[in-house]
Design a protein around this motif. Structure first.
Motif, PDB file in Angstrom:
ATOM      1  N   GLU B 231       0.948  -1.302   0.023  1.00 55.98           N
ATOM      2  CA  GLU B 231       0.050  -0.181   0.003  1.00 55.98           C
ATOM      3  C   GLU B 231       0.853   1.206   0.074  1.00 55.98           C
ATOM      4  OE1 GLU B 231      -0.378  -2.614   2.003  1.00 55.98           O
ATOM      5  OE2 GLU B 231      -2.205  -3.459   0.887  1.00 55.98           O
ATOM      6  N   GLY B 232       2.028   1.005   0.669  1.00 55.40           N
ATOM      7  CA  GLY B 232       3.092   2.156   0.635  1.00 55.40           C
ATOM      8  C   GLY B 232       3.430   2.653  -0.837  1.00 55.40           C
ATOM      9  N   ALA B 236       2.813   6.258  -2.841  1.00 57.93           N
ATOM     10  CA  ALA B 236       3.975   6.551  -3.411  1.00 57.93           C
ATOM     11  C   ALA B 236       3.713   6.917  -4.897  1.00 57.93           C
ATOM     12  CB  ALA B 236       5.321   5.852  -3.154  1.00 57.93           C
ATOM     13  N   ALA B 237       3.065   5.872  -5.673  1.00 61.26           N
ATOM     14  CA  ALA B 237       2.835   6.309  -6.893  1.00 61.26           C
ATOM     15  C   ALA B 237       1.755   7.469  -7.088  1.00 61.26           C
ATOM     16  CB  ALA B 237       2.199   4.960  -7.647  1.00 61.26           C
ATOM     17  N   ASP B 238       1.001   7.412  -6.237  1.00 62.69           N
ATOM     18  CA  ASP B 238      -0.257   8.445  -6.328  1.00 62.69           C
ATOM     19  C   ASP B 238       0.481  10.066  -6.184  1.00 62.69           C
ATOM     20  OD1 ASP B 238      -2.606   7.383  -7.069  1.00 62.69           O
ATOM     21  OD2 ASP B 238      -2.943   6.870  -5.009  1.00 62.69           O
ATOM     22  N   MET B 257       6.964  -2.724  -2.377  1.00 70.80           N
ATOM     23  CA  MET B 257       6.658  -1.317  -2.584  1.00 70.80           C
ATOM     24  C   MET B 257       6.445  -1.146  -4.134  1.00 70.80           C
ATOM     25  SD  MET B 257       8.091   1.264   0.304  1.00 70.80           S
ATOM     26  CE  MET B 257      10.107   0.700   0.091  1.00 70.80           C
ATOM     27  N   ALA B 258       7.393  -1.684  -4.792  1.00 71.36           N
ATOM     28  CA  ALA B 258       7.574  -1.554  -6.358  1.00 71.36           C
ATOM     29  C   ALA B 258       6.285  -2.164  -7.092  1.00 71.36           C
ATOM     30  CB  ALA B 258       8.984  -2.478  -6.714  1.00 71.36           C
ATOM     31  N   LEU B 259       6.010  -3.443  -6.351  1.00 70.43           N
ATOM     32  CA  LEU B 259       4.874  -3.930  -6.732  1.00 70.43           C
ATOM     33  C   LEU B 259       3.621  -2.958  -6.903  1.00 70.43           C
ATOM     34  CD1 LEU B 259       5.748  -6.749  -7.564  1.00 70.43           C
ATOM     35  CD2 LEU B 259       4.275  -7.724  -5.856  1.00 70.43           C
ATOM     36  N   GLY B 260       3.314  -2.582  -5.652  1.00 71.54           N
ATOM     37  CA  GLY B 260       2.395  -1.627  -5.362  1.00 71.54           C
ATOM     38  C   GLY B 260       2.482  -0.261  -6.378  1.00 71.54           C
ATOM     39  N   PHE B 261       3.839   0.039  -6.520  1.00 71.91           N
ATOM     40  CA  PHE B 261       3.847   1.437  -7.282  1.00 71.91           C
ATOM     41  C   PHE B 261       3.670   0.882  -8.706  1.00 71.91           C
ATOM     42  CE2 PHE B 261       6.174   4.442  -9.749  1.00 71.91           C
ATOM     43  CZ  PHE B 261       6.232   5.611  -8.970  1.00 71.91           C
TER      44      PHE B 261
END
Lengths: 342, 342
Positions: B231-232, B236-238, B257-261
């Motif tokens: 989720e972080g 971060a992408a947002d 985090m890379a996945l979420g991004f």
DNA sequence: TTGAAAGCGCTACCAA
DNA sequence: TTGGTAGCGCTTTCAA
């Protein structure tokens, strides 16, 4: 070799300082009757002053208990990494163990043989008071080894007739639902990518799929083995998708295989779920992160761990705990299931 | 409460049956000098006949050793599941422990406080002879707690000046390479999604990224925190992608985090790596399974575990082991890095 | 080379 | 209610 041990206060120190007998100190400290409230308080106070913490070693020797239980994980290192069961299960175990003053002795074994070996060693050295038995195989040799040694054990999702207390989570109902969902979406050719041969849970999932298929009056013959690995899923896709009459939906016995299957299917130019629907089992978090998100079956390894530990501790305490059944697994509907192509 | 213990053969049984003193049996069984070859053989033979296995409890009490080391994992259950470090690290520890007759006592703590608490309890109850310290924080309170207790400990990737022996794997070089690769691909606006604040490894990765940026004469100012969670990464992408001058490449402090991004970027209509390049850290196997496959930095938690355990055992044996540096992390080039868009 | 015995820290039994 | 003490299984020191 100098075991650098700071000198801890022992029960003798407490007894001396409080001016009582060791036995009284022991009784007071362990809430056993036979000590007057006033001396009890005095002993407690002294113990606190001295920062007394009972030595598990002394207690262990005298009570013939290790205050520790064992879990030998038998899993390939590569698989271990992507495995959701492991961490959550241990976390659940801990939830029960910690408040009871027990610790978990964990071992990782690469193969079935060494797993048996480790289990035996834990038992023979009296390092643990009991063990968890998961990833059970058909005719698992660990069972006999444990029985000869009289070591308490609890089985995780064993078959009926298992000789030790067991904790189970049904997944047959969820698998039925899943298959039914596929059927409702118009699928008729539904394949199964099964797990590693000779594991009880492999058979359980296979049987549930077969039952579900037969309930739906569908032939349950398209099965390939995927060994629970990503590569197994890839190979399964190769084998299943090259057929003239290829399946329109596939139920994989775990998510890792489903991942492999999906990726290979995509490489073969098929789109998911438009050309083929895929479902896994486990409900790993990664299933949520991939696209399309993976429909799966969610189990509760944490609760399984928590309950198993509870049962195991009861068993160690000489009780005769009944088998436990935790709430069944559920279908985790996401995006990898779609209407059957026509 | 009946500790159902099968009666095991003890050293007394062996001594009696062999017709020798206990001390002789002990010496013979432990390869200590002072026993004639013939009696030694006799004792050994009897021990084998009796299936004698020394009780770790008795030995523990008399040698003041637990023959067990502790590892308190301080991690959220949710993160734990997708965490590659955990399983591999423990596997590595085991590789060293098992041949040395040591066992691993594992604990899972949900928070930093309970982690400290668990560590302290393990030490005070003398359950373990030493502990592993990973996920170290800046001014980690566990360090002081361990020091007061005089408990041997080994740090995993701590900062310089760490008061206990340490095992390290450099990742700065790999991060430099990674950033340089991005620069070579034409990227100029390279952002960093950092991990959870106040962790040493968060700072280490941030510092390495900063250094690399400054080596490339690029400003290292675009940093957002992602807390090491999926989720972080999404958040971060947002934040990063809504900027007028958005970065064209992002280095995330872990793969999750890379996945979420990546997923969030895709949802925002960006294509990877055409519109934005993404790299992670850890080299989790899932990175291989997603599309595009995730470029990352591969570490070796297994070797880290193996070496840490080796150092810890030496320390317990009263030696003064030097810090160990295992071969550095490497860049794992896959598909999520591409030329900068123009 | 062998044997006897103390002691590790605790529990639990038996007397007082 | 208290205290003394045996004993858990082992290592280790000290005599014989």
């Amino acid at each position: 070799m100098s075991p650098q041990e700071r000198t801890h206060a022992t029960i003798v120190d407490v007894a001396n300082r409080a001016g009582v007998a060791i036995s009284s100190a022991s009784a007071a400290l362990n809430d056993r009757p036979g000590v007057s409230p006033s001396t009890r308080d005095r002993i407690r106070k002294v113990a606190a002053e001295l920062g007394y913490v009972p030595s598990i070693r002394g207690r262990s020797l005298s009570t013939k208990r290790a205050f520790s239980v064992g879990f030998v994980v038998e899993r390939d290192f590569a698989v271990l990494e992507a495995d959701p069961f492991f961490g959550a299960f241990i976390g659940g175990i801990e939830e029960t163990l910690e408040p009871n003053g027990y610790a978990l002795s964990l071992q990782i074994a690469g193969s079935a043989e060494s797993s048996l070996d480790r289990q035996v060693k834990l038992a023979d050295a009296r390092r643990v008071d009991g063990v968890f038995l998961s990833e059970i195989r058909i005719d698992d040799p660990r069972i006999e080894a444990l029985r000869t040694r009289g070591l308490p054990a609890v089985g995780i999702n064993p078959d009926a007739g298992f000789p030790f207390p067991a904790v189970r989570q049904d997944s047959a109902v969820a698998i039925h639902e899943l298959v039914q969902e596929m059927v409702d979406l118009g699928h008729r050719r539904i394949a199964h990518v099964m797990g590693r041969e000779s594991y009880v849970h492999t058979e359980q999932r296979l049987a549930a799929w077969r039952d579900a298929m037969s309930s739906a009056k569908l032939p349950a013959k398209t099965v390939v083995e995927g060994g629970f690995t990503y590569e197994g899923g890839v190979r399964a896709a190769d084998r299943l998708l090259s057929r003239k009459q290829r399946p329109t939906a596939v139920f994989c016995a775990n998510d890792l295989m489903a991942l492999g299957f999906m990726n290979r299917a995509a490489e073969l130019g098929l789109s998911i779920p438009d050309d083929i629907s895929v479902a896994g089992f486990d409900g790993i978090s990664v299933g949520e992160y991939i696209r399309p998100r993976l429909t799966s079956i969610r189990t509760d390894p944490r609760a399984l761990g928590r309950e198993s530990a509870r049962v195991l501790l009861e068993l160690i305490d000489g009780e005769a705990p009944a088998d436990v059944e935790i709430p069944p697994a559920t279908v985790l509907s996401r995006d990898s299931l779609g209407p059957a192509p026509r």
